[in-house]
Design a protein around this motif. Structure first.
Motif, PDB file in Angstrom:
ATOM      1  N   HIS A 113       0.818  -1.223   0.000  1.00 46.83           N
ATOM      2  CA  HIS A 113       0.000   0.000   0.000  1.00 46.83           C
ATOM      3  C   HIS A 113       0.856   1.280   0.000  1.00 46.83           C
ATOM      4  O   HIS A 113       0.534   2.269  -0.673  1.00 46.83           O
ATOM      5  CB  HIS A 113      -0.900  -0.031   1.240  1.00 46.83           C
ATOM      6  N   HIS A 173       1.068   4.865  -2.675  1.00 44.02           N
ATOM      7  CA  HIS A 173       1.009   6.320  -2.480  1.00 44.02           C
ATOM      8  C   HIS A 173       2.098   7.034  -3.293  1.00 44.02           C
ATOM      9  O   HIS A 173       1.885   8.118  -3.803  1.00 44.02           O
ATOM     10  CB  HIS A 173       1.147   6.661  -0.992  1.00 44.02           C
ATOM     11  N   SER A 192       0.393   9.868   5.598  1.00 39.25           N
ATOM     12  CA  SER A 192      -1.016   9.476   5.592  1.00 39.25           C
ATOM     13  C   SER A 192      -1.532   9.388   7.015  1.00 39.25           C
ATOM     14  O   SER A 192      -0.853   9.806   7.962  1.00 39.25           O
ATOM     15  CB  SER A 192      -1.169   8.136   4.870  1.00 39.25           C
ATOM     16  N   ASP A 206      -6.482   7.112  -0.147  1.00 37.17           N
ATOM     17  CA  ASP A 206      -6.421   5.733  -0.621  1.00 37.17           C
ATOM     18  C   ASP A 206      -7.311   5.504  -1.844  1.00 37.17           C
ATOM     19  O   ASP A 206      -8.484   5.871  -1.845  1.00 37.17           O
ATOM     20  CB  ASP A 206      -6.867   4.790   0.504  1.00 37.17           C
TER      21      ASP A 206
HETATM   22 ZN    ZN Z   1      -2.967   5.184   2.541  1.00 38.85          ZN
END
Ligand code: ZN
Ligand code: KG4
Length: 373
Positions: A133, A137, A161, A338
């Motif tokens: 993940h 970004h 984040s 996200d």
């Molecule tokens: Zn994130």
């Protein structure tokens, strides 16, 4: 090459489709559909994992379906005989691979995306690409005609984040090495916790940015931990204590503020509120900017790539652009928080497929190549 990206690591359920042109190296965004359970979490002032995962189970298939239809109205008509029964023929969509976030994140949420992606990979016989993940970004920056090119490397990446604050070194577009990160709260978490104390709805980052515009920069100067120490680590947990202490001294009461905010709406002219927001944001922005620019110097970087929900803070990005001597890249707002498209984009740079039977969600996943200190 078309890639479907699936992202369910936290409260969002998102499916994005990108088309990568191998000749021009351009990434075209065909669809990016996100369903969020945020309104449910706003009521409790934070994410309740079980509620997030239950909502994701409901949303995952409709979200993917919507992304497929949006990316091509004739998505289901690839079989020539069925051209006229568009959307009724649930055939195999015209994509080349499925990318999915397998960590880090909440286990229940990750499982929804991972198990769906595994099933679709089997069903449609498409390669499955597992994605970290956090990498997503950073690679959100490549979904842009003004994307980083070979000359912009080596680069320093900043991931900011709700769950993470990390600095990375990228020798080239494909390699990511971790150089530092938060020792306690993430930058977004600090915004959210302080926002909660101030009576603002969750998540509070965007609201604090709005309020801070009317705040007096001289009213409060909150601490900038680790700012001048020889480390690329961050620490934001003390900021909330500092804000509560200062606000307490001015007789701030969250309950009273909540009532006031809900009765009259969020009032940017409430000077104490806007001043506290300004002090909070200034402290976070100064630490993020100075540490990143120090890394740029030390690693002789030619650009900075910022990503994550906090990167949608325009004051932060403007501050970077004002102070940096090298190019600053940041995704557009819808690609900062996200989303599935960033996961598809990350797959372009990491086309390692996995046997669907072997993929497991990994909530603790982090960076696999820390730089030697
Ligand atoms: Zn994130
Ligand atoms: O990347 P993201 O969607 O989720 C995680 O992976 O954590 O980031 C969400 C975070 C929240 O903490 C939210 O308050 C923050 O991004 N955020 C902002 C802004 N917009 C969202 N923080 C500061 N300023 C903003 N404008």
């Amino acid at each position: 090459m078309k890639i479907l990206g699936i992202e369910t690591s936290c409260d969002e359920t998102s499916a994005g489709i990108i088309d990568f042109n191998k000749k021009t190296k351009e990434i075209i965004l065909l669809a990016n559909i996100t369903a969020t359970s945020l309104p449910l979490h706003a009521k409790t002032g934070g994410i309740i994992p079980e509620i997030a995962a239950r909502e994701q189970v409901k949303y995952i298939i409709p979200t993917i379906n919507e992304a497929l239809i949006q990316s091509c109205p004739k998505f289901y008509c690839h079989s020539k005989q069925n051209k006229k029964s568009c959307k009724k023929d649930y055939g195999i969509p015209d994509i080349d691979a499925i990318a999915v976030t397998y960590g880090p994140g909440l286990i229940g949420s990750l499982l929804v995306g991972v198990e769906t992606a595994k099933t679709l990979s089997f069903l449609w016989n498409k390669p499955l690409i597992p994605i970290n993940h956090l990498y997503g970004h950073i690679y959100a920056n490549f979904i842009n005609p003004q994307k980083p090119i070979a000359n912009d490397f080596p680069a320093i990446g900043l991931i900011v984040s709700g769950g993470h604050t990390d600095l990375i070194f990228m020798k080239n577009a494909k390699t990511i090495q971790w150089i530092g990160g938060t020792r306690d709260d993430a930058a977004g978490e600090a915004f959210d916790k302080i926002g909660r104390f101030l009576g603002l709805a969750y998540p509070a980052g965007a609201e604090i940015e709005k309020m801070a515009k009317n705040g007096n920069p001289k009213a409060f100067r909150f601490p900038r931990p680790l700012l001048n120490e020889a480390t690329y680590d961050f620490s934001f947990s003390g900021l909330k204590t500092a804000v509560t202490r200062e606000a307490g001294g001015k007789n701030w009461e969250t309950k009273r503020a909540e009532k006031f905010i809900s009765e009259v709406g969020i009032n940017e002219n409430n000077q104490l509120l806007t001043d506290l927001c300004r002090g909070t944001q200034d402290a976070i922005i100064e630490v993020l900017t100075k540490k990143t620019l120090k890394a740029v110097d030390e690693f002789n970087a030619k650009s900075i790539l910022i990503g994550g929900g906090v990167a949608s803070n325009q004051t932060l990005i403007e501050n970077f652009k004002r102070l940096s001597l090298v190019k600053v890249f940041a995704p557009k707002k819808s690609l900062c928080t996200d989303n599935g498209a960033m996961i598809a984009s990350a797959a372009i740079f990491n086309l390692k497929k996995i046997n669907p039977l072997r993929l497991e969600a990994n909530p603790e996943l982090y960076f696999d190549k820390p730089i030697a200190k």
